[in-house]
Design a protein around this motif. Structure first.
Motif, PDB file in Angstrom:
ATOM      1  N   TYR A  31       0.871  -1.170   0.000  1.00  0.00           N
ATOM      2  CA  TYR A  31       0.000   0.000   0.000  1.00  0.00           C
ATOM      3  C   TYR A  31       0.910   1.221   0.000  1.00  0.00           C
ATOM      4  O   TYR A  31       2.092   1.124   0.326  1.00  0.00           O
ATOM      5  CB  TYR A  31      -0.997  -0.014   1.169  1.00  0.00           C
ATOM      6  N   PRO A  32       0.383   2.370  -0.421  1.00  0.00           N
ATOM      7  CA  PRO A  32       1.241   3.548  -0.590  1.00  0.00           C
ATOM      8  C   PRO A  32       1.973   3.953   0.697  1.00  0.00           C
ATOM      9  O   PRO A  32       1.407   3.910   1.786  1.00  0.00           O
ATOM     10  CB  PRO A  32       0.254   4.640  -1.018  1.00  0.00           C
ATOM     11  N   PRO A  33       3.224   4.361   0.549  1.00  0.00           N
ATOM     12  CA  PRO A  33       3.990   4.798   1.713  1.00  0.00           C
ATOM     13  C   PRO A  33       3.530   6.150   2.255  1.00  0.00           C
ATOM     14  O   PRO A  33       4.022   6.593   3.292  1.00  0.00           O
ATOM     15  CB  PRO A  33       5.420   4.877   1.184  1.00  0.00           C
ATOM     16  N   ASN A  34       2.596   6.786   1.573  1.00  0.00           N
ATOM     17  CA  ASN A  34       2.056   8.081   2.006  1.00  0.00           C
ATOM     18  C   ASN A  34       1.215   7.945   3.269  1.00  0.00           C
ATOM     19  O   ASN A  34       0.914   8.933   3.922  1.00  0.00           O
ATOM     20  CB  ASN A  34       1.138   8.679   0.936  1.00  0.00           C
ATOM     21  N   VAL A  35       0.780   6.735   3.584  1.00  0.00           N
ATOM     22  CA  VAL A  35      -0.134   6.491   4.701  1.00  0.00           C
ATOM     23  C   VAL A  35       0.676   6.321   5.983  1.00  0.00           C
ATOM     24  O   VAL A  35       1.537   5.453   6.083  1.00  0.00           O
ATOM     25  CB  VAL A  35      -0.993   5.236   4.433  1.00  0.00           C
TER      26      VAL A  35
END
Length: 137
Positions: A31-35
């Motif tokens: 899942y995106p590392p932005n989270v």
């Protein structure tokens, strides 16, 4: 906004959503590392002020993650409290000039690592389409 990478903060339940995120990682579901996750004992413990402060400090998207379904809360009423608060906050942030789509609540159990990955990817894409938070501090 080609190069825009959203900053997403999640306030997540220790027993379900956080455990689902852990399972996603150990199962190698990306899942995106932005989270970025903030672990709480219960989704019902999220104070509305935390969410408003998170937006004020520049978060582009915020979500609350609770147990699998509202009635499965480990603390009986926590998910219902969180749902009421998110509903109220969506109206409030809209009045402040923030799109209500930037705030969401998700129900993810400890055994749903794949669902966590899919939901985070979808939410990140939604925030990416909205662009940067219009009221950064």
């Amino acid at each position: 906004m080609e190069n825009f990478e959203p900053n997403i903060i999640g306030f997540v339940c220790n027993w379900c959503t956080y455990a689902g995120a852990d399972l996603a990682g150990s199962s190698r579901y990306s899942y995106p590392p932005n989270v970025k996750l903030i672990r709480l004992m219960c989704s019902g413990r999220v104070d509305p002020a935390f969410i408003l402060e998170t937006f004020a400090r520049g978060a582009d998207g915020v979500f609350v993650g609770g147990c699998h379904i509202p009635t499965d809360c480990h603390y009986q009423q926590g998910n219902f409290k969180a749902l009421k608060r998110i509903t109220m906050l969506k109206k409030l942030i809209s009045d402040m000039g923030i799109e209500p789509e930037r705030l969401e609540i998700f129900w993810i159990s400890a055994s749903e690592g794949k669902k966590f990955s899919e939901v985070m990817t979808s939410f990140t894409e939604r925030i990416r389409e909205l662009g940067p938070n219009p009221i950064r501090e």
